[in-house]
Write an enzyme that holds these catalytic residues in place. Structure first.
Site, PDB file in Angstrom:
ATOM      1  N   HIS A 207       1.770   4.768  -2.724  1.00  0.00           N
ATOM      2  CA  HIS A 207       1.936   6.209  -2.508  1.00  0.00           C
ATOM      3  C   HIS A 207       3.343   6.628  -2.941  1.00  0.00           C
ATOM      4  O   HIS A 207       3.529   7.665  -3.567  1.00  0.00           O
ATOM      5  CB  HIS A 207       1.771   6.553  -1.018  1.00  0.00           C
ATOM      6  CG  HIS A 207       0.365   6.449  -0.506  1.00  0.00           C
ATOM      7  ND1 HIS A 207      -0.680   7.166  -1.036  1.00  0.00           N
ATOM      8  CD2 HIS A 207      -0.172   5.720   0.516  1.00  0.00           C
ATOM      9  CE1 HIS A 207      -1.798   6.897  -0.363  1.00  0.00           C
ATOM     10  NE2 HIS A 207      -1.524   6.010   0.583  1.00  0.00           N
TER      11      HIS A 207
ATOM     12  N   GLU B 142      -4.845   7.859  -2.807  1.00  0.00           N
ATOM     13  CA  GLU B 142      -5.366   6.600  -2.275  1.00  0.00           C
ATOM     14  C   GLU B 142      -5.663   5.618  -3.409  1.00  0.00           C
ATOM     15  O   GLU B 142      -5.551   4.405  -3.244  1.00  0.00           O
ATOM     16  CB  GLU B 142      -6.618   6.902  -1.437  1.00  0.00           C
ATOM     17  CG  GLU B 142      -6.887   5.948  -0.317  1.00  0.00           C
ATOM     18  CD  GLU B 142      -5.785   5.885   0.734  1.00  0.00           C
ATOM     19  OE1 GLU B 142      -5.669   4.810   1.369  1.00  0.00           O
ATOM     20  OE2 GLU B 142      -5.027   6.872   0.938  1.00  0.00           O
TER      21      GLU B 142
ATOM     22  N   HIS C 118       0.832  -1.205   0.000  1.00  0.00           N
ATOM     23  CA  HIS C 118       0.000   0.000   0.000  1.00  0.00           C
ATOM     24  C   HIS C 118       0.876   1.269   0.000  1.00  0.00           C
ATOM     25  O   HIS C 118       0.738   2.137  -0.866  1.00  0.00           O
ATOM     26  CB  HIS C 118      -0.906  -0.032   1.241  1.00  0.00           C
ATOM     27  CG  HIS C 118      -1.810   1.150   1.380  1.00  0.00           C
ATOM     28  ND1 HIS C 118      -3.132   1.118   1.044  1.00  0.00           N
ATOM     29  CD2 HIS C 118      -1.581   2.417   1.830  1.00  0.00           C
ATOM     30  CE1 HIS C 118      -3.686   2.300   1.264  1.00  0.00           C
ATOM     31  NE2 HIS C 118      -2.760   3.100   1.753  1.00  0.00           N
ATOM     32  N   GLU C 119       1.775   1.342   0.957  1.00  0.00           N
ATOM     33  CA  GLU C 119       2.616   2.537   1.068  1.00  0.00           C
ATOM     34  C   GLU C 119       3.519   2.714  -0.148  1.00  0.00           C
ATOM     35  O   GLU C 119       3.789   3.832  -0.574  1.00  0.00           O
ATOM     36  CB  GLU C 119       3.447   2.501   2.358  1.00  0.00           C
ATOM     37  CG  GLU C 119       2.628   2.510   3.664  1.00  0.00           C
ATOM     38  CD  GLU C 119       1.689   3.691   3.818  1.00  0.00           C
ATOM     39  OE1 GLU C 119       1.981   4.771   3.273  1.00  0.00           O
ATOM     40  OE2 GLU C 119       0.636   3.534   4.473  1.00  0.00           O
TER      41      GLU C 119
END
Lengths: 499, 499
Positions: free
Chosen positions: B267, B293, B263-264
């Site tokens: 970003h 997101e 997930h990170e």
């Protein structure tokens, strides 16, 4: 404005600068530990902007006026006066030089660094020589703008250790030569100590585990300190309660990371233990090189290489590295840790031969600025001095005159503080031993009590007092190099069973 | 001044701000990862000084005049115009509010945060309620100063996702409820999936080793990115080539660190792949929440939970954790990774039930600002909605209305972007799959090719274009939530063998 208002304004200015200094310190620490390399150009450009903003604040003419006004006010005394004086002294050094010359000098240092790197890689002093000459000439000019009653090289010495002069260093280094050159000769001729068991594979993962144990023994607490890895170990900090030390693990030299950590923790404790009200001010970050080095070397050599220290810590080391230390008892281990042998590289030198590396650099620097030594043929001068004082000669310029970056960077007068630190430490330890049972404390894991003695007698003052004043307060005497030389003579006479 | 001179001055101002933003970003990252806790007070005070200096630069009236002049010049077009507009828009938000009210609001947020923490610990909503009411009133006032044609809550929504309004969100969330509430009900009634083998002890040291392997698979390169540990994982960066992601290891939930890292890294890739010439500008750091997101969830859910992803990575996982995964084949593992079950805590919700957590928050926020819902009794409103949409009810306020910090902090309009991101991602993935064979690339460790598609179609623009514009450019259509709902329906119908 009233005195109070003036002082308030002065301390607001100090605090404002400390915000930038904190940011720049963190950027520097990060760059040398974690920062991804591809971001360098972006970061460096922004770092330069922040440095520029700090420079503008530092050199604000309104603040120069304010300092002048405060210093003219006889009612400004004590800590206030000393602090204003120190800032004024530091900033006037910068302000004395015309800005374009300052910029040109920075550029020259960059070029000189590049030339030194190239010369070192090629092991060819002639590539570096013209730049060294230029840097020396430029430094002479930079210092000529200053308003000082001191001679040129004395000013340089004073920059790194306030109060030290050639006269004082001459006394010190002459004693060093007088007593250590013959001692080193004897040690060299004595039966050599086996060090093979600390010059073999110690897996880095295990070294790190032992380091965790060691940091605990050192009472180096995570609540105010942090250790990370880097290429060239250093200590930095954002404030007294935020100290960052670094280390480097070498698989076949397990004592390297360990001793360098004890060394860096000494710098760290110093910064950590300066009186809290001095936090973020020149009283903390302005501590002189010699004094700082005295504390790191005190921890590394006088504590970290002592028998009592390893009485507490050798069992654990042996437990974690049973193969490597098979059949090696503590006495044997300690002898290896303290073994001495003349070697070419200053940063790898042992405790006994180290000061001679510094003598050589001091005598060369002195000669270069007094005009008795020339940059031409300096590599040969260098080699001759190594031969004379240490009985060895480098086969290459890389491991000879080109080994250190300091001169390429324009730093002259810095080297002597390294030796001075060791000597200061001996005298501090001597005084400390009269008040607390250092060996007993080391044996029983009370390293914190030793650190506390240093806090109360040395650290808490920061540079509110200079080295000479602190030495007198902490030991009751002026600096006396014989404490140091007695210590080395005693230690190495026993270690090598000399007559 | 000429247009060129004006633009030059504008970009110098942007660069000057970027230096402070970089320092503040690094201070923030450091604080959440390494910084010793005892240094907090010192650091925070200095950080506030630097923030203040940045604020002064941002709100410099001379620069406001310059922006106005540039925007009045019709010859200023393209990237230049858009960038000036974005800075102007952001800064005017701040400038519109009288300074003392701004300060008072900050203070109120601090108090509100304290009350929320206390209320959460005591699991007692009544402690927090008066503060929530005050924060809402204060926000209403803060927004009333702005010059906007939008209704209040629409302004808030627009702040986090430019262009989004209640009208658009209503369409989206109504579709979500319509299609997902019945689907979730069916899944809940179906035979449950065994997840016990990923809810047991996976030693953290081994998890870290597997993470190294995973970061390599993700092509998350140390030359531009760095991973560290923290309490609440986040991603930050100093510039496109200096991205810091963080994670947290839980011994009995091995998939937590892994999926949060994927997930990170999403970003991180976004920030890394914005066009280099936008580095350090609002085009990079100003990317909207929903768009950001969309990329993190695309990586985590659409790639990281897919069969093809684990065809490449499950063998290694099984090799490293043979005991824990004994007898678990890949299909079984993947089912566990995607299992769904209504639960109380938003941040721990699975992919299917997650958007309903957001629907609840959206409807409450909307009601609070439209005056149809009151802060009094809001805990009961909350529970009733959880009952209605997810069929569950929290036994405590702690795991109910008090679970999130956002409202205590004055953030309203932020939650909806979380659901929006997942929905955007579905449409992006649909378009991507028409151009590249995503599964084949995942299977063969060509994650970089997928990231490159995202770069070329989404990332490189930063927020030069808004979400709607990027969606049309990347997928050829306006945003359509049915891509998302089709995806979920298809996935969970198969996973739970629904009729």
């Amino acid at each position: 404005m009233s005195r109070e208002e003036n002082l308030k304004k002065f301390y607001e200015w100090v605090k404002r600068m400390s915000a930038y200094q904190m940011a720049l310190a963190l950027i520097g620490i990060d760059k040398q530990t974690l920062a991804p390399v591809d971001g360098s150009a972006f970061r460096d450009e922004r770092t330069a902007i922040l440095s520029g903003e700090l420079f503008s604040i530092e050199t604000d003419p309104e603040m120069a006026k304010l300092r002048k006004e405060l210093l003219a006010d006889e009612g400004v005394t004590g800590d206030d006066r000393k602090m204003i004086e120190l800032y004024d002294h530091e900033i006037n050094k910068v302000l004395s030089v015309p800005k374009d010359e300052y910029v040109a000098f920075d550029l020259l240092r960059n070029e000189s660094y590049g030339a030194w790197l190239k010369a070192k890689n090629a092991s060819d002093y002639s590539i570096f020589e013209p730049y060294l000459k230029k840097v020396i000439e430029a430094q002479k000019k930079m210092y000529s703008y200053r308003d000082s009653s001191l001679d040129l090289y004395d000013q340089m010495l004073d920059d790194f250790e306030p109060g030290m002069t050639r006269e004082k260093y001459d006394v010190f280094f002459n004693r060093v030569k007088e007593r250590l050159v013959p001692l080193i000769k004897k040690v060299t001729e004595a039966e050599q100590i086996d060090t093979s068991f600390i010059e073999c594979e110690y897996p880095v993962e295990l070294q790190k585990k032992y380091m965790d144990y060691m940091l605990e023994y050192l009472h180096f607490d995570k609540s105010w300190g942090y250790q990370n890895e880097t290429e060239h170990p250093f200590t930095s900090g954002l404030c007294g309660n935020d100290i960052r030390i670094t280390t480097k693990y070498l698989p076949e030299r397990p004592m390297s990371a360990l001793l360098s950590t004890i060394h860096e923790s000494g710098h760290g404790y110093y910064m950590h233990q300066v009186a809290e009200e001095y936090d973020g001010t020149i009283f903390n970050w302005g501590i002189s090189s010699g004094m700082h080095e005295s504390q790191s070397r005190l921890c590394e050599n006088y504590l970290g290489r002592s028998a009592a220290f390893w009485e507490a810590n050798y069992p654990k080391l042996k437990e974690m590295f049973p193969e490597q230390l098979k059949g090696v008892d503590q006495e044997h281990f300690l002898a290896a840790l303290n073994a001495s042998e003349p070697s070419l590289i200053r940063t790898e030198a042992d405790e006994l031969t180290y000061p001679l590396h510094i003598v050589i650099r001091y005598e060369i620097e002195r000669g270069l600025f007094e005009g008795t030594i020339s940059t031409e043929g300096l590599d040969q001068t260098w080699d001759a001095m190594y031969e004379k004082y240490l009985g060895i000669k480098s086969p290459t310029a890389r491991d000879g005159i080109l080994q250190d970056v300091h001169w390429a960077d324009g730093s002259f007068g810095y080297f002597p503080t390294y030796a001075l630190g060791s000597a200061f430490a001996a005298q501090f330890v001597h005084a400390m031993r009269q008040q607390i049972d250092v060996d007993d404390l080391l044996r029983n894991s009370h390293y914190d009590v030793i650190m506390n003695w240093l806090k109360e007698h040395i650290h808490k003052y920061g540079c509110r007092y200079n080295a000479d004043e602190i030495m007198r307060m902490a030991t009751g005497e002026p600096f006396d190099p014989d404490y140091y030389l007695d210590y080395l003579e005693d230690k190495y006479t026993k270690l090598y069973h000399l007559g």
